[in-house]
Design an enzyme around this catalytic site. Sequence first.
Site, PDB file in Angstrom:
ATOM      1  N   TYR A  17     -14.506   6.020   9.003  1.00 23.85           N
ATOM      2  CA  TYR A  17     -13.511   6.478   8.022  1.00 23.85           C
ATOM      3  C   TYR A  17     -14.005   6.112   6.628  1.00 23.85           C
ATOM      4  O   TYR A  17     -14.327   4.964   6.356  1.00 23.85           O
ATOM      5  CB  TYR A  17     -12.178   5.789   8.303  1.00 23.85           C
ATOM      6  CG  TYR A  17     -11.033   6.155   7.380  1.00 23.85           C
ATOM      7  CD1 TYR A  17      -9.994   6.959   7.823  1.00 23.85           C
ATOM      8  CD2 TYR A  17     -10.957   5.666   6.079  1.00 23.85           C
ATOM      9  CE1 TYR A  17      -8.925   7.281   7.018  1.00 23.85           C
ATOM     10  CE2 TYR A  17      -9.902   5.985   5.246  1.00 23.85           C
ATOM     11  CZ  TYR A  17      -8.882   6.791   5.722  1.00 23.85           C
ATOM     12  OH  TYR A  17      -7.837   7.093   4.892  1.00 23.85           O
ATOM     13  N   HIS A  56       0.786  -1.232   0.000  1.00 22.99           N
ATOM     14  CA  HIS A  56       0.000   0.000   0.000  1.00 22.99           C
ATOM     15  C   HIS A  56       0.818   1.282   0.000  1.00 22.99           C
ATOM     16  O   HIS A  56       0.320   2.345  -0.391  1.00 22.99           O
ATOM     17  CB  HIS A  56      -0.918   0.005   1.226  1.00 22.99           C
ATOM     18  CG  HIS A  56      -2.185   0.784   1.028  1.00 22.99           C
ATOM     19  ND1 HIS A  56      -2.266   1.909   0.243  1.00 22.99           N
ATOM     20  CD2 HIS A  56      -3.430   0.591   1.512  1.00 22.99           C
ATOM     21  CE1 HIS A  56      -3.495   2.378   0.252  1.00 22.99           C
ATOM     22  NE2 HIS A  56      -4.229   1.601   1.018  1.00 22.99           N
ATOM     23  N   THR A  98      -4.838  10.739  -0.364  1.00 20.76           N
ATOM     24  CA  THR A  98      -6.180  10.535   0.171  1.00 20.76           C
ATOM     25  C   THR A  98      -6.497  11.550   1.260  1.00 20.76           C
ATOM     26  O   THR A  98      -5.616  12.198   1.813  1.00 20.76           O
ATOM     27  CB  THR A  98      -6.339   9.121   0.768  1.00 20.76           C
ATOM     28  OG1 THR A  98      -5.402   8.958   1.843  1.00 20.76           O
ATOM     29  CG2 THR A  98      -6.107   8.058  -0.285  1.00 20.76           C
TER      30      THR A  98
END
Length: 776
Positions: free
Chosen positions: A598, A476, A611
């Site tokens: 979230y 990630h 993000t």
Amino acid sequence: MAEAHQAVVFTLNVTNRGVRIEFDRAALRQVWQSGLRAYKKRCARLRNRLRDGVYPAKPSSLWLVMLLMISAAMLGSDLSFGFAAPLNRAVQWYLKVVPPHDTYVSYMVIGITVWLTAAMLHRWLIGLLLSYHGWMYESRGSVSLRTRLWAASMRLLVGAGSGNRRVGLYSFQGALPTLPVPALGDSVRRYLTSMEPLLDDTELVEMHRLAKEFQSGVGRKLQFYLRLKSWWAPNYVSDWWEEFVYLYSREPIMINSNYYGMDCLFVQPTRVQAARAANVTWGLLQCWRRICREEMRPLFAGDSVPLCSWQYERAFATTRVPGEERDYLVHLKDTGHIAVHHAGRYYALYFRHNNRWLEPHELEAQLQQILDDKSEPAPGERQLGALTAGNRSAWARARSLHFSRGVNKTSLEALEEAAFVLALDDEAGDYDPDDDAKLNRYAKLLLHGDGCNRWFDKSFTMVVFANGRLGLNAEHSWADAPILGQIWEEVTILYDQSGSCYNSDGHCVVRSSSSPAAELPAPVRLQWDLGQACIETIDQQLQIARNLINDVELHLVVHNAFGKGAIKACSMSPDAFIQLALQLAYFRDSGGQFCLTYEASMTRLFREGRTETVRSCTNESCKFVRAFEAGIATNAELRSLVRAAAERHQSMYRDAMTGRGVDRHLFALYVVSKYCQIYSPFLDKALKSQWKLSTSQTPHGLTGKLDLTRHPELVSCGGGFGPVSYDGYGVSYIIGGEDTIFFHISSRVSCQQTSSRRFGDRICAAMRDLRSLFAE
């Protein structure tokens, strides 16, 4: 490992008859081709940088401007407004150019200067236009004059946006605005508002007190330093986000950080494992080639506003390398092989031969050799991948002790320098609408495998199952899921599923440019010499991985009762509808409680944007849920509450996209406080809150080429991730066309309060109840 591995270019022999030099022609040819390829790539990168630096100006217009200036000079006209005369003297003095050629050189220099000035002014105006985000807050039926003028200016200066053929992947990078630092008071106010439905009166009063002290005290100093950084950094938060959220974490990245993506469920082009693996490998490599050449088109919002393309650069040939205190990302500009894992063995498969890329059917032949190999793995090799699945510091120490020399170092370099890793599994992954356990198993194999048959450090590992199904596991830190999602969609849906890639027997189509199989470079089996101490470390890491695997419950829901079409008929955003359904489902699942929620949003309208967080649990959503569960409000009143909550959600989503979110700003302030060694009780409390419901929407149709109306079978079921909080849920969803929504739900088995399957049932019930409000 070099492409001409173990090749000796020449040998030098000294005998009593003299010195004799023997050349290996094949090796020399490989060295020459490798050098030539590197030279061509450098030239291409330089050309692209020059083109991107002046885009949207055309390089051909430079020659037109210089020709016009020189032609005018030859005809006796002075288009330089008197600047040519003094420049002539400098040209004569420094360049020793004699008249009348000095005049032509001067006009050429002036022409270049005028052209560059116009190009930079053009780019500056585009950047100014891209800084306007008011269009996002307006509905199609009521567009303001300001937005109409902005849209007309965009068409004039940018052209047709996504339809412009000259646009390269990084054409707009220099024109994108930088992410603004929000006002301190705005972020604090938005944070306190988001916490109102989650804190009791006493806690809320205390939080307001801490916020006031922070805002009037150390907050000002931290904000000043953050603004200083924003003046020179391309993005004030992205580098810290990558470093402190991902690379400094010492926890296993398997499940905790890595995510997975899945195949199309409703169509399967072939069941031949080697053929499917070869075809998709070839497609991925061609996609990488297009990224390197900048031939892939950038994404556009609203078909005219470009999104940042920075993250694509590290999609291939990137590895996360472990360190004692923090990890590092290592990216190569070029490599000539992929790494393949099968039955506990590792191979390097070279995809170039005779100065060309291998075709899919040639790759299939190579992969079939690996599948047919029945040799046993070296001691410890079968479990080797567990090193990347466990504790990061332990992996760093093992890497330093056992992989710094000899065959272990050479083989590890082959893994880490590969374009990506291909895992050929002996187990089948499949979908059965009557047995959801198969789909759950399919997803779990992609999320974590058996803990040692994935190389979790690579940018991504493509997994191909024994029955031809496939998926991926992605690291990630290098980028966010939409980047790999676009690549995955383009390769697996638009190319691999096209129907022209496989013969009737399921094998790859043979192309005329192929070479005899005997001439192809055979896959290279990687060798390992793992001592007892290394094997013991591997076993310890594997036990950590297995404990994590056994504690994850992953459940997939194929919600086909209704989809985007029915939700839009309710005059609601599909994302807002689903988020409200998640709030209702969690309230029921937790026994009447709400939680910090979230939802990931992107900030790629800005340079190097990644993000931002949408705090989906709001006062409006909680008011609706309580009213619905109380059962005393009329449907008309509930519909009014739903629309108010949906509008609030959409407003927060737009704020997050346009740089007015809360969490990244507070995170950056917290990092500054640590650098300055300043303790802030407010930031400490704000940053340590647990996200018990972590959600993310997987985007669909990013390429703009997927027509689900004509080909509904090509709908993707997206992917998912592990739970963020011990007593919470991780929910990933993808809106697949008009009639289907896929939910990927994860939780901890050891937590008695959560159950992924139960929460999936709650989501379906909440979706049904929400839609019933609009049935009248």
